[in-house]
Motif scaffolding. Structure first.
Motif, PDB file in Angstrom:
ATOM      1  N   ASN A  16     -24.192 -55.688  10.065  1.00  0.00           N
ATOM      2  CA  ASN A  16     -25.317 -56.591   9.416  1.00  0.00           C
ATOM      3  C   ASN A  16     -24.556 -57.858   8.788  1.00  0.00           C
ATOM      4  O   ASN A  16     -24.098 -57.455   7.415  1.00  0.00           O
ATOM      5  CB  ASN A  16     -26.926 -56.185   9.148  1.00  0.00           C
ATOM      6  CG  ASN A  16     -27.628 -56.754   7.994  1.00  0.00           C
ATOM      7  OD1 ASN A  16     -27.198 -57.244   6.423  1.00  0.00           O
ATOM      8  ND2 ASN A  16     -28.371 -58.425   9.070  1.00  0.00           N
ATOM      9  N   ARG A  17     -24.313 -58.936   8.508  1.00  0.00           N
ATOM     10  CA  ARG A  17     -23.829 -60.520   7.663  1.00  0.00           C
ATOM     11  C   ARG A  17     -24.216 -60.408   6.759  1.00  0.00           C
ATOM     12  O   ARG A  17     -23.585 -60.709   5.605  1.00  0.00           O
ATOM     13  CB  ARG A  17     -23.883 -61.295   8.731  1.00  0.00           C
ATOM     14  CG  ARG A  17     -22.651 -61.359   9.911  1.00  0.00           C
ATOM     15  CD  ARG A  17     -22.928 -63.114  10.304  1.00  0.00           C
ATOM     16  NE  ARG A  17     -22.775 -63.631   9.409  1.00  0.00           N
ATOM     17  CZ  ARG A  17     -22.845 -64.984  10.200  1.00  0.00           C
ATOM     18  NH1 ARG A  17     -23.672 -64.972  10.746  1.00  0.00           N
ATOM     19  NH2 ARG A  17     -22.642 -65.886   8.782  1.00  0.00           N
ATOM     20  N   ALA A  18     -25.368 -60.181   6.270  1.00  0.00           N
ATOM     21  CA  ALA A  18     -25.807 -60.107   5.011  1.00  0.00           C
ATOM     22  C   ALA A  18     -25.826 -58.445   4.189  1.00  0.00           C
ATOM     23  O   ALA A  18     -25.409 -59.031   2.773  1.00  0.00           O
ATOM     24  CB  ALA A  18     -27.694 -60.431   5.048  1.00  0.00           C
ATOM     25  N   GLN A  19     -25.293 -57.331   4.831  1.00  0.00           N
ATOM     26  CA  GLN A  19     -25.040 -56.653   4.420  1.00  0.00           C
ATOM     27  C   GLN A  19     -23.536 -56.879   3.799  1.00  0.00           C
ATOM     28  O   GLN A  19     -22.869 -56.807   2.535  1.00  0.00           O
ATOM     29  CB  GLN A  19     -25.007 -55.070   4.935  1.00  0.00           C
ATOM     30  CG  GLN A  19     -26.310 -54.716   5.278  1.00  0.00           C
ATOM     31  CD  GLN A  19     -27.552 -53.972   5.489  1.00  0.00           C
ATOM     32  OE1 GLN A  19     -25.691 -53.068   6.318  1.00  0.00           O
ATOM     33  NE2 GLN A  19     -27.988 -53.245   5.731  1.00  0.00           N
ATOM     34  N   ALA A  20     -22.569 -57.497   4.986  1.00  0.00           N
ATOM     35  CA  ALA A  20     -21.588 -57.342   4.354  1.00  0.00           C
ATOM     36  C   ALA A  20     -21.169 -58.256   2.683  1.00  0.00           C
ATOM     37  O   ALA A  20     -20.411 -58.391   2.396  1.00  0.00           O
ATOM     38  CB  ALA A  20     -20.419 -57.886   5.276  1.00  0.00           C
ATOM     39  N   ALA A  21     -22.072 -59.505   3.168  1.00  0.00           N
ATOM     40  CA  ALA A  21     -21.699 -60.520   2.068  1.00  0.00           C
ATOM     41  C   ALA A  21     -22.547 -60.074   0.625  1.00  0.00           C
ATOM     42  O   ALA A  21     -21.604 -60.879   0.157  1.00  0.00           O
ATOM     43  CB  ALA A  21     -23.071 -61.732   2.893  1.00  0.00           C
TER      44      ALA A  21
ATOM     45  N   ILE B 155     -26.226 -64.969   4.350  1.00  0.00           N
ATOM     46  CA  ILE B 155     -27.905 -64.602   3.425  1.00  0.00           C
ATOM     47  C   ILE B 155     -28.749 -65.043   4.053  1.00  0.00           C
ATOM     48  O   ILE B 155     -29.679 -64.237   4.656  1.00  0.00           O
ATOM     49  CB  ILE B 155     -28.064 -64.429   1.489  1.00  0.00           C
ATOM     50  CG1 ILE B 155     -26.629 -63.326   1.264  1.00  0.00           C
ATOM     51  CG2 ILE B 155     -29.421 -63.862   1.519  1.00  0.00           C
ATOM     52  CD1 ILE B 155     -26.974 -61.928   1.174  1.00  0.00           C
ATOM     53  N   ASP B 156     -29.051 -66.031   4.488  1.00  0.00           N
ATOM     54  CA  ASP B 156     -29.862 -67.032   5.008  1.00  0.00           C
ATOM     55  C   ASP B 156     -30.518 -66.503   6.437  1.00  0.00           C
ATOM     56  O   ASP B 156     -31.153 -66.791   6.208  1.00  0.00           O
ATOM     57  CB  ASP B 156     -30.115 -68.432   4.187  1.00  0.00           C
ATOM     58  CG  ASP B 156     -29.416 -68.677   3.361  1.00  0.00           C
ATOM     59  OD1 ASP B 156     -30.218 -68.469   1.920  1.00  0.00           O
ATOM     60  OD2 ASP B 156     -28.959 -69.975   2.849  1.00  0.00           O
ATOM     61  N   ARG B 157     -28.841 -66.781   6.846  1.00  0.00           N
ATOM     62  CA  ARG B 157     -29.742 -66.188   8.366  1.00  0.00           C
ATOM     63  C   ARG B 157     -30.004 -64.472   8.424  1.00  0.00           C
ATOM     64  O   ARG B 157     -30.290 -65.102   9.128  1.00  0.00           O
ATOM     65  CB  ARG B 157     -28.782 -66.098   8.824  1.00  0.00           C
ATOM     66  CG  ARG B 157     -28.470 -68.143   8.884  1.00  0.00           C
ATOM     67  CD  ARG B 157     -27.020 -68.726   9.906  1.00  0.00           C
ATOM     68  NE  ARG B 157     -26.943 -69.615   9.713  1.00  0.00           N
ATOM     69  CZ  ARG B 157     -25.800 -70.804  10.117  1.00  0.00           C
ATOM     70  NH1 ARG B 157     -24.702 -69.754  11.084  1.00  0.00           N
ATOM     71  NH2 ARG B 157     -25.706 -71.670  10.161  1.00  0.00           N
ATOM     72  N   THR B 158     -29.565 -63.571   8.048  1.00  0.00           N
ATOM     73  CA  THR B 158     -29.527 -62.738   8.389  1.00  0.00           C
ATOM     74  C   THR B 158     -30.067 -61.288   7.555  1.00  0.00           C
ATOM     75  O   THR B 158     -29.931 -59.975   7.468  1.00  0.00           O
ATOM     76  CB  THR B 158     -28.277 -62.186   8.892  1.00  0.00           C
ATOM     77  OG1 THR B 158     -27.452 -61.997   7.269  1.00  0.00           O
ATOM     78  CG2 THR B 158     -27.176 -63.158   9.835  1.00  0.00           C
TER      79      THR B 158
ATOM     80  N   GLU C 170     -35.476 -57.860   3.208  1.00  0.00           N
ATOM     81  CA  GLU C 170     -35.772 -57.343   2.185  1.00  0.00           C
ATOM     82  C   GLU C 170     -34.403 -57.312   0.664  1.00  0.00           C
ATOM     83  O   GLU C 170     -33.946 -57.089  -0.291  1.00  0.00           O
ATOM     84  CB  GLU C 170     -36.893 -56.729   1.792  1.00  0.00           C
ATOM     85  CG  GLU C 170     -38.357 -57.412   2.254  1.00  0.00           C
ATOM     86  CD  GLU C 170     -39.344 -56.476   2.211  1.00  0.00           C
ATOM     87  OE1 GLU C 170     -39.525 -55.506   1.371  1.00  0.00           O
ATOM     88  OE2 GLU C 170     -40.526 -56.510   2.815  1.00  0.00           O
ATOM     89  N   ASN C 171     -34.213 -55.786   1.310  1.00  0.00           N
ATOM     90  CA  ASN C 171     -33.066 -55.484   0.278  1.00  0.00           C
ATOM     91  C   ASN C 171     -31.793 -55.844   0.544  1.00  0.00           C
ATOM     92  O   ASN C 171     -31.185 -55.881  -0.923  1.00  0.00           O
ATOM     93  CB  ASN C 171     -32.549 -53.701   1.216  1.00  0.00           C
ATOM     94  CG  ASN C 171     -33.257 -52.367   1.453  1.00  0.00           C
ATOM     95  OD1 ASN C 171     -34.709 -52.752   0.946  1.00  0.00           O
ATOM     96  ND2 ASN C 171     -33.105 -51.523   2.396  1.00  0.00           N
ATOM     97  N   GLU C 172     -31.493 -57.026   1.475  1.00  0.00           N
ATOM     98  CA  GLU C 172     -30.155 -57.227   1.106  1.00  0.00           C
ATOM     99  C   GLU C 172     -30.477 -58.546   0.102  1.00  0.00           C
ATOM    100  O   GLU C 172     -30.053 -58.320  -1.235  1.00  0.00           O
ATOM    101  CB  GLU C 172     -29.909 -57.834   2.932  1.00  0.00           C
ATOM    102  CG  GLU C 172     -29.128 -57.019   3.431  1.00  0.00           C
ATOM    103  CD  GLU C 172     -30.020 -55.806   3.857  1.00  0.00           C
ATOM    104  OE1 GLU C 172     -31.550 -56.258   3.866  1.00  0.00           O
ATOM    105  OE2 GLU C 172     -29.798 -54.671   4.610  1.00  0.00           O
ATOM    106  N   LEU C 173     -32.279 -59.454   0.465  1.00  0.00           N
ATOM    107  CA  LEU C 173     -32.474 -60.459  -0.991  1.00  0.00           C
ATOM    108  C   LEU C 173     -32.298 -59.902  -1.610  1.00  0.00           C
ATOM    109  O   LEU C 173     -32.053 -60.484  -3.067  1.00  0.00           O
ATOM    110  CB  LEU C 173     -34.057 -60.559   0.231  1.00  0.00           C
ATOM    111  CG  LEU C 173     -33.141 -61.583   1.064  1.00  0.00           C
ATOM    112  CD1 LEU C 173     -35.531 -61.875   1.695  1.00  0.00           C
ATOM    113  CD2 LEU C 173     -32.961 -63.197   0.974  1.00  0.00           C
ATOM    114  N   LEU C 174     -33.378 -58.787  -2.300  1.00  0.00           N
ATOM    115  CA  LEU C 174     -32.890 -57.865  -3.891  1.00  0.00           C
ATOM    116  C   LEU C 174     -31.757 -58.354  -4.207  1.00  0.00           C
ATOM    117  O   LEU C 174     -31.274 -58.227  -5.048  1.00  0.00           O
ATOM    118  CB  LEU C 174     -33.866 -56.819  -3.733  1.00  0.00           C
ATOM    119  CG  LEU C 174     -34.413 -56.093  -5.285  1.00  0.00           C
ATOM    120  CD1 LEU C 174     -35.050 -57.057  -5.793  1.00  0.00           C
ATOM    121  CD2 LEU C 174     -34.762 -54.728  -4.822  1.00  0.00           C
ATOM    122  N   ALA C 175     -31.035 -57.531  -3.213  1.00  0.00           N
ATOM    123  CA  ALA C 175     -29.554 -57.308  -3.605  1.00  0.00           C
ATOM    124  C   ALA C 175     -28.791 -58.412  -4.113  1.00  0.00           C
ATOM    125  O   ALA C 175     -28.078 -58.460  -4.995  1.00  0.00           O
ATOM    126  CB  ALA C 175     -28.274 -56.022  -3.177  1.00  0.00           C
TER     127      ALA C 175
END
Ligand SMILES: Cc1cc2nc3c(=O)[nH]c(=O)nc-3n(C[C@H](O)[C@H](O)[C@H](O)COP(=O)(O)O)c2cc1C
Length: 191
Positions: free
Chosen positions: A124-129, A159-162, A165-170
Motif C-alpha cells: 500500500n503506497r500510503a503505508q510506504a509514505a 496519502i491522498d490517493r491510497t 483511516e490508520n494511514e491518515l491518522l499516522a
C-alpha cells in the motif's frame, strides 16, 4: 536488503519499549543496528533478547516517533518480553553476538520462535509514505528543512490517493511533529 519492523524489548524492570528499526538478515540470523545512545540497545544488552514484529499498522511506527502509545502488547511465547498483540508475524530473538562500534554497533540475533498471525494484504503506497515520513522525522535535527518539506509534499500524493483511516491518522501525527519541530526551532532562533 533492509526491512522496516517494530522491535519490542524490555528493560531490567520488565518495562516494555517499542521502536521501529530497519533490520537485515545474515543467513537465518537477524541484524539490528542501533545508533548510540539507544534504549533498545541498552535493553537488548541487558536482557539478551528482543521481539521482531512485522506489522502493516503504520500507526505503531508513527506513534513511536511522536511519543504516543498506539499498540497493545502480549506476552511473548518463549522469552520474557512482549510482542505486538496485533501484527502479521512476530519473531522472538536471542542475542548471540555484539559487534561493537562507537557509533552504530550490530547485534546478531538468533530466531528462537516465530508465529504468523494474519495474512499480508499487499503493498500500500500510503503505508510506504508513512514509513518514509517516519524515517525523516527520526532525522529532523540532521536533515535540511527544505528537503524534509519537499519530500513530505511529494509523499502526500500517495496519502491522498491510497490511505485508509490508520494511514491518515499516522500521517497526521507525523506532519504535526514536523510543524512543531520547525515552530520550536524558529522560537529558539528568536530567543
Ligand atoms: C522505519 C524506521 C527505521 C529505523 N531504523 C533505525 C535503525 O536501524 N537504527 C536506529 O538506531 N534507529 C532507527 N530508527 C530510529 C528509531 O526508531 C528511534 O527513533 C531511535 O533512533 C532508537 O531509539 P531507541 O532505541 O532509544 O528507542 C528507525 C526509524 C524508523 C521510522
Amino acid at each position: 536488503m533492509i526491512f522496516e519492523v517494530i522491535i519490542t524489548t524490555i528493560n531490567a524492570d520488565g518495562i516494555p519499549h517499542v521502536t521501529p528499526f530497519g533490520v537485515s538478515y545474515e543467513g537465518e540470523n537477524v541484524l539490528i543496528s542501533p545508533y548510540k545512545p539507544s534504549t533498545t540497545l541498552d535493553n537488548i544488552l541487558a536482557s539478551k533478547e528482543a521481539v521482531m514484529n512485522i506489522s502493516d499498522d503504520v500507526r505503531v511506527f508513527a506513534a513511536a516517533l511522536t511519543n504516543r502509545q498506539a499498540c497493545s502488547l502480549k506476552q511473548a511465547n518463549k522469552i520474557k518480553g512482549f510482542r505486538l498483540a496485533d501484527c502479521l508475524q512476530h519473531v522472538e530473538l536471542a542475542l548471540i553476538e555484539k559487534r561493537d562500534d562507537a557509533v552504530r554497533p550490530q547485534l546478531v540475533m538468533k530466531k528462537i520462535y516465530a508465529e504468523c498471525h494474519r495474512y499480508f494484504n499487499g503493498f500500500n503506497r500510503a503505508q510506504a509514505a508513512v514509513i518514509e515520513l517516519a524515517v525523516l522525522v527520526s532525522r529532523l535535527p540532521m536533515l535540511p528543512r527544505d528537503k524534509i518539506l519537499a519530500e513530505m509534499h511529494y509523499l502526500q500524493i500517495a496519502i491522498d490517493r491510497t490511505a485508509g483511516e490508520n494511514e491518515l491518522l499516522a500521517w497526521s501525527w507525523l506532519v504535526d511533529k514536523v510543524h512543531q519541530f520547525y515552530a520550536q526551532a524558529q522560537n529558539r532562533e528568536q530567543i
